[in-house]
Scaffold this motif. Structure first.
Motif, PDB file in Angstrom:
ATOM      1  N   PHE A  70     -14.145  98.532  29.885  1.00 13.43           N
ATOM      2  CA  PHE A  70     -14.275  97.174  30.715  1.00 13.43           C
ATOM      3  C   PHE A  70     -13.565  96.090  30.092  1.00 13.43           C
ATOM      4  O   PHE A  70     -13.585  96.387  28.899  1.00 13.43           O
ATOM      5  N   LYS A  71     -13.422  95.121  30.630  1.00 13.75           N
ATOM      6  CA  LYS A  71     -12.469  94.065  30.064  1.00 13.75           C
ATOM      7  C   LYS A  71     -13.399  92.911  29.320  1.00 13.75           C
ATOM      8  O   LYS A  71     -12.941  92.078  28.689  1.00 13.75           O
ATOM      9  N   ARG A  72     -14.740  92.849  29.608  1.00 12.43           N
ATOM     10  CA  ARG A  72     -15.483  91.837  29.092  1.00 12.43           C
ATOM     11  C   ARG A  72     -16.954  92.270  28.607  1.00 12.43           C
ATOM     12  O   ARG A  72     -17.334  93.299  29.080  1.00 12.43           O
ATOM     13  N   ARG A  73     -17.537  91.540  27.630  1.00 15.42           N
ATOM     14  CA  ARG A  73     -18.978  92.055  27.247  1.00 15.42           C
ATOM     15  C   ARG A  73     -19.840  90.750  27.173  1.00 15.42           C
ATOM     16  O   ARG A  73     -19.394  89.473  27.055  1.00 15.42           O
ATOM     17  N   LEU A  74     -21.114  91.109  27.136  1.00 17.86           N
ATOM     18  CA  LEU A  74     -21.967  90.107  27.042  1.00 17.86           C
ATOM     19  C   LEU A  74     -22.440  89.950  25.477  1.00 17.86           C
ATOM     20  O   LEU A  74     -22.545  90.934  24.927  1.00 17.86           O
ATOM     21  N   VAL A  75     -22.180  88.860  24.882  1.00 17.88           N
ATOM     22  CA  VAL A  75     -22.244  88.443  23.773  1.00 17.88           C
ATOM     23  C   VAL A  75     -23.402  87.438  23.439  1.00 17.88           C
ATOM     24  O   VAL A  75     -23.869  86.844  24.250  1.00 17.88           O
ATOM     25  N   TYR A  76     -23.981  87.263  22.318  1.00 18.41           N
ATOM     26  CA  TYR A  76     -25.020  86.317  21.686  1.00 18.41           C
ATOM     27  C   TYR A  76     -24.555  85.393  20.653  1.00 18.41           C
ATOM     28  O   TYR A  76     -23.825  85.642  19.817  1.00 18.41           O
ATOM     29  N   LEU A  77     -24.679  84.135  21.115  1.00 15.57           N
ATOM     30  CA  LEU A  77     -24.035  82.837  20.367  1.00 15.57           C
ATOM     31  C   LEU A  77     -25.054  82.012  19.963  1.00 15.57           C
ATOM     32  O   LEU A  77     -26.177  81.842  20.529  1.00 15.57           O
ATOM     33  N   THR A  78     -24.749  81.539  18.692  1.00 18.18           N
ATOM     34  CA  THR A  78     -25.345  80.419  18.349  1.00 18.18           C
ATOM     35  C   THR A  78     -24.607  79.020  18.453  1.00 18.18           C
ATOM     36  O   THR A  78     -23.401  79.292  18.323  1.00 18.18           O
ATOM     37  N   LEU A  79     -24.971  78.037  18.482  1.00 15.64           N
ATOM     38  CA  LEU A  79     -24.356  76.729  18.749  1.00 15.64           C
ATOM     39  C   LEU A  79     -24.595  75.619  18.164  1.00 15.64           C
ATOM     40  O   LEU A  79     -25.717  75.415  17.532  1.00 15.64           O
ATOM     41  N   GLU A  80     -23.740  74.977  17.711  1.00 18.97           N
ATOM     42  CA  GLU A  80     -24.010  73.655  16.727  1.00 18.97           C
ATOM     43  C   GLU A  80     -24.087  72.525  17.459  1.00 18.97           C
ATOM     44  O   GLU A  80     -22.922  71.792  17.920  1.00 18.97           O
ATOM     45  N   THR A  81     -25.231  72.150  18.362  1.00 20.76           N
ATOM     46  CA  THR A  81     -24.940  70.824  19.331  1.00 20.76           C
ATOM     47  C   THR A  81     -25.794  69.651  18.634  1.00 20.76           C
ATOM     48  O   THR A  81     -26.285  69.726  17.405  1.00 20.76           O
ATOM     49  N   ASP A  82     -26.120  68.752  19.447  1.00 15.83           N
ATOM     50  CA  ASP A  82     -26.700  67.533  19.062  1.00 15.83           C
ATOM     51  C   ASP A  82     -28.144  67.485  19.830  1.00 15.83           C
ATOM     52  O   ASP A  82     -28.909  68.142  19.632  1.00 15.83           O
ATOM     53  N   ASP A  83     -27.996  66.822  21.003  1.00 11.29           N
ATOM     54  CA  ASP A  83     -29.244  66.371  21.818  1.00 11.29           C
ATOM     55  C   ASP A  83     -29.171  67.212  23.028  1.00 11.29           C
ATOM     56  O   ASP A  83     -29.698  66.833  24.219  1.00 11.29           O
ATOM     57  N   VAL A  84     -28.149  68.252  23.241  1.00 12.62           N
ATOM     58  CA  VAL A  84     -27.968  68.874  24.435  1.00 12.62           C
ATOM     59  C   VAL A  84     -27.895  70.461  24.248  1.00 12.62           C
ATOM     60  O   VAL A  84     -27.728  70.791  23.161  1.00 12.62           O
ATOM     61  N   ASP A  85     -28.679  71.033  25.218  1.00 11.08           N
ATOM     62  CA  ASP A  85     -28.590  72.627  25.075  1.00 11.08           C
ATOM     63  C   ASP A  85     -28.308  73.408  26.183  1.00 11.08           C
ATOM     64  O   ASP A  85     -28.080  72.759  27.189  1.00 11.08           O
ATOM     65  N   PRO A  86     -27.419  74.514  25.814  1.00 13.23           N
ATOM     66  CA  PRO A  86     -26.900  75.392  27.157  1.00 13.23           C
ATOM     67  C   PRO A  86     -27.849  75.750  28.028  1.00 13.23           C
ATOM     68  O   PRO A  86     -29.036  75.951  27.737  1.00 13.23           O
ATOM     69  N   GLU A  87     -27.436  75.760  29.432  1.00 16.01           N
ATOM     70  CA  GLU A  87     -28.327  76.086  30.310  1.00 16.01           C
ATOM     71  C   GLU A  87     -27.908  77.511  31.079  1.00 16.01           C
ATOM     72  O   GLU A  87     -28.521  78.215  31.651  1.00 16.01           O
ATOM     73  N   GLY A  88     -26.604  77.623  30.879  1.00 15.01           N
ATOM     74  CA  GLY A  88     -25.869  78.844  31.658  1.00 15.01           C
ATOM     75  C   GLY A  88     -24.921  78.396  32.440  1.00 15.01           C
ATOM     76  O   GLY A  88     -25.060  77.325  32.878  1.00 15.01           O
ATOM     77  N   ASN A  89     -23.737  79.124  32.655  1.00 17.07           N
ATOM     78  CA  ASN A  89     -22.654  78.827  33.563  1.00 17.07           C
ATOM     79  C   ASN A  89     -21.519  77.619  33.025  1.00 17.07           C
ATOM     80  O   ASN A  89     -20.773  77.194  33.604  1.00 17.07           O
ATOM     81  N   GLU A  90     -21.929  77.511  31.617  1.00 21.33           N
ATOM     82  CA  GLU A  90     -20.899  76.595  31.006  1.00 21.33           C
ATOM     83  C   GLU A  90     -19.468  77.555  30.654  1.00 21.33           C
ATOM     84  O   GLU A  90     -19.630  78.540  30.237  1.00 21.33           O
ATOM     85  N   SER A  91     -18.557  76.649  30.420  1.00 17.12           N
ATOM     86  CA  SER A  91     -17.311  77.234  29.995  1.00 17.12           C
ATOM     87  C   SER A  91     -17.037  77.534  28.409  1.00 17.12           C
ATOM     88  O   SER A  91     -17.741  76.755  27.681  1.00 17.12           O
ATOM     89  N   VAL A  92     -16.775  78.796  28.355  1.00 13.42           N
ATOM     90  CA  VAL A  92     -16.558  79.028  26.850  1.00 13.42           C
ATOM     91  C   VAL A  92     -15.031  78.770  26.528  1.00 13.42           C
ATOM     92  O   VAL A  92     -14.123  79.350  27.252  1.00 13.42           O
ATOM     93  N   TRP A  93     -14.901  78.365  25.434  1.00 15.04           N
ATOM     94  CA  TRP A  93     -13.481  78.088  25.122  1.00 15.04           C
ATOM     95  C   TRP A  93     -12.932  78.747  23.780  1.00 15.04           C
ATOM     96  O   TRP A  93     -13.877  79.283  22.650  1.00 15.04           O
ATOM     97  N   HIS A  94     -11.562  79.179  23.480  1.00 15.34           N
ATOM     98  CA  HIS A  94     -11.265  79.616  22.621  1.00 15.34           C
ATOM     99  C   HIS A  94      -9.677  79.252  22.457  1.00 15.34           C
ATOM    100  O   HIS A  94      -8.958  79.415  23.538  1.00 15.34           O
TER     101      HIS A  94
END
Length: 829
Positions: free
Chosen positions: A731-755
């Motif tokens: 398959f072309k994609r996989r589910l991965v597990y991320l930590t993020l360096e944020t300030d006062d906002v947290d991910p909810e789901g359905n946000e864009s991932v950039w590279h």
């Protein structure tokens, strides 16, 4: 305009579609175009009668829902080609559209929506006030802070659109018969339908209700109460306005969200339609209580400009040329609303071969895409992608007429309200569907609404800022949820899980049925496992907990939102395979308490003579027992990943059971926790959630569910062959597990991932991790970017934050920690 001749043409059909508005005609067009023979549409008066002909015809790529964007997108692409294909003009204008932000919160909302647009192919931009003015020079810019711009948007003539789809449907062999009224529906024991009309009976393999505001009347013929209600929607058309006439290009459609109206160019004038507040707007209640008047077809309601005066004033303020314009036409017509404004689309639980596409508040933009979506589902036996939010089975017996009316008022009035993450709406609540603990807990916590149920999101302590305070950033529940998280990790917590969908399955073929339905093996008597129902194409249709309580007798448990969605699939399978089983839906009769945390065992042990030690009551075992003399089915499982049990019991015993547990846990410092803390706990343990990490858009292998999928088991379970091919091809994609360096906002789901400056994937769910003290998220990314240590970025509210793929889970589950301890290794907590 052809002259209709009432005739049935034939007495047998594959599919009979009831209702000739744009949605029904689109379905006829798509089924016939896909090659289905014997498609018959019956319309009681003429095509487009009802809500279609008087619609304002707006078309937009925008939708806050992720997969509904696909529906909008397909519709627009279809409408662009329709004239060429059918030779019928459709009057499609695409001047674009702009949503106006005039408050800082609205700008946040646009940023929130933009991060959900990144991984979709439709064009959408956040634009400056200067750009807004350039595109719409007649605006008063005093309050404009930003615009959300969709260049491909516009409007179409609903009548012409429907006629073009009708021409296409006939060209491919569908029969559109009118005026022919459906007077009676009879479901035969072999699954066929007899559709009665004044001209005789048609036998059909399946029927599809696309009857608009008559959909309730059709449903009632077979004993269903579809939760629909007609709303009076008004729009106003002006005479020629010199400043509009002088423009070289057509103005984009404006949506002034604070003023709560849309406005577009209509020839050389303007057309605008407001959404009044729930106090002022008007419902046509009598149609619900006494049915639609028999002759109603292309009639309108009395217009009432007083009702929309404040919106007219807001529009004049925003578009000053309106002040001098004359109103030449006011259209007040019925639009059908469901409680949450979303339509109901798909097969209906409890009735064989009965499908619906009803409750369209926005039928024009949905018609093309829904016709294709339903046609694919009918022909292929599974939905082409996931649209659980449109599942007709999201409503149940708890959805009363009073509830529908209260919700339709709220939804109409909130049409342009800010759409927050974790949004709660309070009209019509609570329903009759409350757990046994509702009265005890309601004043102590912030409740969330789940499929009719009230369930605690988080609990109040003295000094907390109570109540629902929505925000795009961390808000009043952030610290209390951390407190509940700590409670479960360090002591013990109790959670009300009564909203779970709960089914009993028993009978001579029960083992055979479940072996065929599920990708996992069937658990032994006294055991429990996590099992997935897959579609023929190998997508994840559902995730359930399966326990074999007695030989051949099972309890199946699913999430509250999937109760009838899953039950329908199982019942369909039982009929298709003619399995000898009985299925009982126990959801409303049974309460469930979750008890989790290091002291869970010693507290429960005080209430029973059963041995709860690890040797005697192992992880993923289930048994009947008594706690404080109350009969429970106890399963040693917890979505927190900590030591815990789920206790299934009669709903009327909930208070006694809860009180006994709370009493027994005083010394250990027992306390409540809610679903927000549960979500943080499950994310840290790397547990996937159906509807987020997996659904009908994902296969279990890319979702990292291999452990639960037994490709080598002898039974040929649904989806097995497809999965083998997926595995072979890779398959072309996989589910991965991320930590993020944020300030006062947290991910909810359905946000864009950039590279490297490009969007390469999307998050599926996220939360703050109270153990790592940073944000955590699951995301789908291309295989080549899925290695541990890979640096990525996640976009939140218009800003890209650094993210790193880490080894999952962040926190080991309690059974894993115990196993490592027994081997003498020191586990990471």
């Amino acid at each position: 305009q052809e002259t209709p001749s009432p005739s049935l043409g034939k007495d047998r059909a594959d599919t009979v579609i009831i209702g000739g508005g744009c949605v029904g005609v689109s379905l006829a067009y798509h089924l016939a175009k896909a090659g289905l023979k014997d498609v018959v549409l019956l319309e009681k008066s003429e095509l487009t009668a009802g809500s279609t002909w008087h619609a304002a015809g707006l078309t937009t790529y925008f939708h806050p829902g992720i997969n509904l964007k696909k529906i909008h997108s397909y519709s627009i692409k279809l409408y662009e080609k329709l004239e060429e294909e059918t030779g019928q003009a459709v009057g499609f204008h695409q001047p674009g559209s702009i949503r106006i932000a005039s408050t800082p919160t609205r700008v946040d909302e646009f940023k929130y929506q933009m991060t959900r647009a990144g991984w979709h192919p439709t064009e959408q931009y956040l634009i400056t006030p200067e750009k807004v003015q350039e595109l719409f020079p007649l605006l008063n810019m005093d309050t404009v802070l930003a615009g959300l711009y969709n260049p491909g948007d516009g409007h179409i003539d609903p009548y012409s659109l429907t006629m073009a789809l009708a021409a296409g449907a006939r060209k491919y062999g569908a029969q559109l018969n009118y005026p022919v009224q459906v007077t009676n529906l009879n479901s035969r024991s072999d699954g066929m339908w007899e559709v009665g009309t004044p001209l005789g009976i048609i036998q059909a393999k399946r029927i599809v209700n696309t009857a608009g505001f008559w959909a309730r009347d059709i449903g009632q013929m077979i004993g269903l109460q579809h939760p629909l209600i007609p709303v009076h929607h008004q729009y106003v058309v002006t005479s020629t306005i010199p400043e509009v006439k002088a423009l070289k290009t057509e103005l984009p459609v404006i949506r002034d969200l604070e003023g709560s109206y849309y406005l577009r160019q209509e020839r050389d004038g303007l057309l605008f339609g407001p959404y009044e507040s729930k106090e002022k707007m008007k419902l046509q209640d009598s149609w619900v209580t006494s049915g639609v008047p028999p002759g109603f077809g292309k009639e309108l309601f009395e217009s009432d400009l007083d009702r929309i005066m404040e919106h007219i004033e807001a529009a004049m303020e925003m578009v000053p040329v309106l002040k001098k314009a004359d109103i030449v036409n006011t259209v007040a017509g019925p639009i059908t609303y469901s409680p949450d404004i979303l339509p109901m689309v798909g097969p209906h639980q409890g009735v064989r071969n009965y499908w619906v596409a009803i409750g369209f508040g926005y039928g024009i933009i949905h018609a093309g895409g829904i016709g294709k979506y339903l046609s694919d589902w009918i022909l292929e036996g599974e939905p082409p992608f996931d649209l659980i939010e449109l599942d007709p089975n999201r409503y149940g017996k708890w959805t009363t007429t009073e509830y529908t009316a209260a919700k339709a008022r709220e939804s109409y009035g909130f049409n342009n309200i800010v759409g927050y993450p974790k949004e709660e709406r309070f009209a019509g609540r609570p329903t009759e569907r409350t757990s046994g603990l509702y009265d005890l807990l309601k004043s102590k916590c912030s409740m969330g609404f789940h499929a009719g149920w009230e369930q605690p999101h988080w609990f109040y302590k003295p000094g907390d800022e109570t109540g629902y305070k929505p925000s795009f950033r961390r808000t009043n529940w952030f610290d209390p949820v951390g407190r509940e998280y700590k409670q479960v990790m360090e002591k013990v917590g109790v959670i009300d899980l009564s909203p779970f969908g709960k089914f009993k399955v028993k009978g001579t073929d029960s083992v055979k049925l479940l072996d065929h339905l599920f990708a996992n093996v069937v658990p032994k008597v006294g055991s429990t496992n996590i099992s997935h129902m897959l579609t023929p194409r190998g997508k994840v249709y559902a995730e359930l907990t399966v326990s074999q309580l007695y030989p051949g007798e099972f309890m199946l448990v699913t999430g509250s939102g999937s109760e009838l969605h899953d039950l329908r699939w199982i019942e369909e399978e039982v009929r298709r395979g003619e399995y000898k089983v009985e299925i009982e839906n126990m959801t409303d009769e049974m309460g469930v308490l979750g008890v989790a945390g290091p002291y869970a065992r010693q507290i429960l042990q005080k209430l029973t003579s059963e041995d709860l030690s690890d040797d005697s009551f192992k992880f993923l075992q289930s048994r009947h027992m008594k706690l404080s003399d109350i009969a429970v089915t106890a399963i040693r499982i917890s979505y927190t990943g900590e030591l815990g049990w789920e206790l299934y019991h009669r709903k009327e015993d909930s208070v006694a059971l809860y009180s006994a547990i709370m009493e027994a846990g005083q010394k250990e410092g027992i306390d409540n926790f809610g679903t927000y803390a549960l979500n943080a706990l499950r994310l840290e343990k790397g547990f996937r959630a159906w509807g987020a990490e997996m659904n009908c858009d994902t296969n279990p292998l890319e979702a990292g569910l291999e452990y639960f999928v037994k490709l080598n088991k002898p039974a040929d379970f649904t989806g097995k062959q497809a999965l083998k091919q997926i595995k072979e091809k890779g398959f072309k994609r996989r589910l991965v597990y991320l930590t993020l360096e944020t300030d006062d906002v947290d991910p909810e789901g359905n946000e864009s991932v950039w590279h490297n400056g490009k969007v390469i994937g999307n998050t599926t769910s996220g939360s703050f991790s109270y153990s790592a003290q940073q944000s955590l998220a699951f995301a789908y990314v291309p295989i080549e970017l899925s290695k541990v240590g890979q640096k990525l970025e996640v976009e939140l509210l218009g800003k890209n934050y650094p993210a790193t793929i880490i080894q999952e889970p962040l926190v080991l589950t309690e059974p894993t920690r115990m196993r490592l301890q027994r081997k003498g290794e020191s586990p990471k907590i």
